[in-house]
Design an enzyme around this catalytic site. Structure first.
Site, PDB file in Angstrom:
ATOM      1  CB  SER A 216      -0.333 -15.816   5.650  1.00 43.61           C
ATOM      2  OG  SER A 216      -0.496 -14.110   6.580  1.00 43.61           O
TER       3      SER A 216
ATOM      4  CB  SER B  82      -1.137   0.205   1.016  1.00 43.13           C
ATOM      5  OG  SER B  82      -1.725  -0.778   1.054  1.00 43.13           O
TER       6      SER B  82
ATOM      7  CB  CYS C 160      -4.307  -1.006   6.990  1.00 48.99           C
ATOM      8  SG  CYS C 160      -2.823  -1.487   8.464  1.00 48.99           S
TER       9      CYS C 160
ATOM     10  CE  LYS D  97      -5.894  -6.350   1.498  1.00 52.19           C
ATOM     11  NZ  LYS D  97      -5.152  -6.867   1.614  1.00 52.19           N
TER      12      LYS D  97
ATOM     13  CG  LEU E 263      -0.850   0.813   6.676  1.00 53.06           C
ATOM     14  CD1 LEU E 263      -2.420   2.057   6.126  1.00 53.06           C
ATOM     15  CD2 LEU E 263      -0.963   0.252   4.994  1.00 53.06           C
TER      16      LEU E 263
ATOM     17  N   GLY F  49      -3.206 -15.638   7.681  1.00 49.58           N
ATOM     18  CA  GLY F  49      -2.817 -16.989   7.929  1.00 49.58           C
ATOM     19  C   GLY F  49      -4.183 -18.388   8.043  1.00 49.58           C
TER      20      GLY F  49
ATOM     21  CB  THR G  10      -5.207  -7.952   9.324  1.00 50.84           C
ATOM     22  OG1 THR G  10      -4.943  -6.755   9.491  1.00 50.84           O
ATOM     23  CG2 THR G  10      -3.287  -8.608   8.700  1.00 50.84           C
TER      24      THR G  10
HETATM   25  C1  LIG Z   1       3.499  -8.333   6.732  1.00 48.27           C
HETATM   26  C2  LIG Z   1       2.458  -7.553   6.977  1.00 48.27           C
HETATM   27  C3  LIG Z   1       1.912  -7.102   6.211  1.00 48.27           C
HETATM   28  C4  LIG Z   1       0.968  -5.921   5.134  1.00 48.27           C
HETATM   29  N1  LIG Z   1       0.837  -5.214   4.504  1.00 48.27           N
HETATM   30  C5  LIG Z   1      -0.547  -4.531   4.185  1.00 48.27           C
HETATM   31  C6  LIG Z   1      -0.424  -3.743   3.487  1.00 48.27           C
HETATM   32  O1  LIG Z   1       0.473  -2.707   2.961  1.00 48.27           O
HETATM   33  N2  LIG Z   1      -1.940  -2.822   2.928  1.00 48.27           N
HETATM   34  C7  LIG Z   1      -2.854  -4.066   2.868  1.00 48.27           C
HETATM   35  O2  LIG Z   1      -4.085  -3.724   1.984  1.00 48.27           O
HETATM   36  N3  LIG Z   1      -2.989  -5.265   3.394  1.00 48.27           N
HETATM   37  C8  LIG Z   1      -1.974  -5.563   4.083  1.00 48.27           C
HETATM   38  N4  LIG Z   1      -1.322  -7.039   4.747  1.00 48.27           N
HETATM   39  C9  LIG Z   1      -3.016  -7.934   4.727  1.00 48.27           C
HETATM   40  C10 LIG Z   1      -2.498  -8.797   3.531  1.00 48.27           C
HETATM   41  O3  LIG Z   1      -2.492  -8.249   2.167  1.00 48.27           O
HETATM   42  C11 LIG Z   1      -3.718  -9.487   3.707  1.00 48.27           C
HETATM   43  O4  LIG Z   1      -4.779  -9.366   2.934  1.00 48.27           O
HETATM   44  C12 LIG Z   1      -3.848 -10.561   4.720  1.00 48.27           C
HETATM   45  O5  LIG Z   1      -2.520 -10.939   5.148  1.00 48.27           O
HETATM   46  C13 LIG Z   1      -4.624 -11.843   5.040  1.00 48.27           C
HETATM   47  O6  LIG Z   1      -4.035 -12.764   3.638  1.00 48.27           O
HETATM   48  P1  LIG Z   1      -3.385 -13.598   4.138  1.00 48.27           P
HETATM   49  O7  LIG Z   1      -3.629 -14.857   5.199  1.00 48.27           O
HETATM   50  O8  LIG Z   1      -3.664 -15.041   2.939  1.00 48.27           O
HETATM   51  O9  LIG Z   1      -2.178 -13.100   4.530  1.00 48.27           O
HETATM   52  C14 LIG Z   1      -0.664  -6.988   5.237  1.00 48.27           C
HETATM   53  C15 LIG Z   1      -0.528  -8.345   5.423  1.00 48.27           C
HETATM   54  C16 LIG Z   1       0.912  -8.726   6.717  1.00 48.27           C
HETATM   55  C17 LIG Z   1       0.725 -10.088   7.351  1.00 48.27           C
END
Ligand SMILES: Cc1cc2nc3c(=O)[nH]c(=O)nc-3n(C[C@H](O)[C@H](O)[C@H](O)COP(=O)(O)O)c2cc1C
Length: 299
Positions: free
Chosen positions: A263, A43, A125, A161, A70, A214, A189
């Site tokens: 994740s 982002s 977020c 999102k 962020l 995750g 998340t």
């Molecule tokens: C370390 C980390 C950084 C993240 N940074 C962003 C971000 O900058 N912008 C965003 O929209 N989501 C961000 N997310 C959320 C992920 O894009 C995703 O929506 C969330 O991790 C759920 O997916 P997953 O279970 O496959 O990880 C971040 C997640 C993690 C773990």
């Protein structure tokens, strides 16, 4: 396994989630070469932001908790990244955030000139004092931000999102659709949550609270996608806990068009995109059906 998303042909139904591998061209290109259909950037915000102090990410095995906060160079300080990405031969989603409708509009206006294939509005977020979730938990605020951005970007398709914290995520998705969103990505998340070190009696994350991701959040993500599919006509990037082809098939059955992966890059390596696509392909062959046959099948 080719798939069409808002008129673009993708090499696979997998999507790199935002914030997992940054904005460096070489890494994003490797993700595409590893079989990822659509690559989402970290982002991008209105002004330079350091993010939170370490520790920012903790792996619990069944998922992670993070409060990265962020970090962003700010949209005006990414000329090298944009110049490199200009020569890409793969589709990208530029993810943006802001603390007000004006900031979202300002960043979107600039970023759309850089010609990403899609713009994702991070209105979800949980790890920042004043960004994102503010919008994503209110149908009115979600409508307003999407509508305002739509007016300035005009031709770049918009993805909203969403946060699982919304009381009724279907209602938020419908508000985004009414505001002019072309697709929905769900979920960001879950949380915020907290871990406490019992010896020092203090929260482990420096920011104290963080978002969960995750495998442990997958059932929440599946339920959110199910509710969004019922509430809108928009294509959905289903995201949250997907680690295997079976997880992705489940998300498609809830109503997703594409399967986002965040994740699981940590758990299965960068080849996770090829692995998940192969596992999906095998499942579809074994059951004699196509992705279209099973989209929304759980309804
Ligand atoms: C370390 C980390 C950084 C993240 N940074 C962003 C971000 O900058 N912008 C965003 O929209 N989501 C961000 N997310 C959320 C992920 O894009 C995703 O929506 C969330 O991790 C759920 O997916 P997953 O279970 O496959 O990880 C971040 C997640 C993690 C773990």
């Amino acid at each position: 396994m080719q798939v069409n998303f808002l008129g673009k042909n993708l090499i696979s139904p997998t999507v790199l989630a935002s914030g997992i591998l940054g904005n460096n061209f070489d890494i994003l290109q490797r993700v595409h070469a590893s079989g990822c259909g659509l690559v989402t950037m970290k982002s991008i915000g209105p002004t330079p932001r350091d993010g939170h102090n370490n520790p920012t990410v903790i792996d619990l095995g069944h998922g992670m908790i993070n409060a990265v906060g962020l970090p962003s160079p700010g949209y005006l300080h990414m000329e090298k990244e944009w110049a490199d990405l200009n020569n890409r031969d793969f589709p990208i989603v530029a993810s943006i955030y802001g603390a007000s409708v004006d900031e979202f509009q300002q960043v979107a206006d600039y970023v759309s000139d850089k010609k990403p294939d899609f713009i994702e509005l991070n209105i979800s977020c949980p790890n920042s004092e004043k960004h994102g979730m503010l919008f994503g938990t209110s149908p009115t605020a979600s409508f307003d931000v999407v509508n305002a951005v739509k007016k300035v970007v005009k031709t770049t398709p918009l993805i909203a999102k969403l946060t699982p914290q919304a009381l009724d995520i279907g209602e938020i998705a419908k508000a985004c659709e009414d505001g002019g969103a072309d697709a929905i990505c769900a979920i960001n998340t879950l949380g915020p949550g907290m871990l406490i070190d019992i010896e020092s009696r203090t929260p482990i994350l420096d920011f104290k609270k963080g978002g969960l991701s995750g495998p442990m959040i997958r059932p929440v993500a599946v339920r959110c996608v199910y509710d969004i599919f019922k509430a809108t006509r928009l294509p959905i990037i289903g995201l949250g806990g997907i680690t295997t082809g079976a997880d992705a098939i489940e998300m498609i059955m809830a109503g997703a068009t594409l399967a986002g992966v965040g994740s699981a890059v940590t758990y299965r390596g960068i080849s996770v995109f090829k692995k998940i696509t192969r596992e999906m392909d095998q499942w579809l062959k074994d059951h004699g059906c196509t992705l279209e046959d099973i989209r929304g099948a759980a309804h």
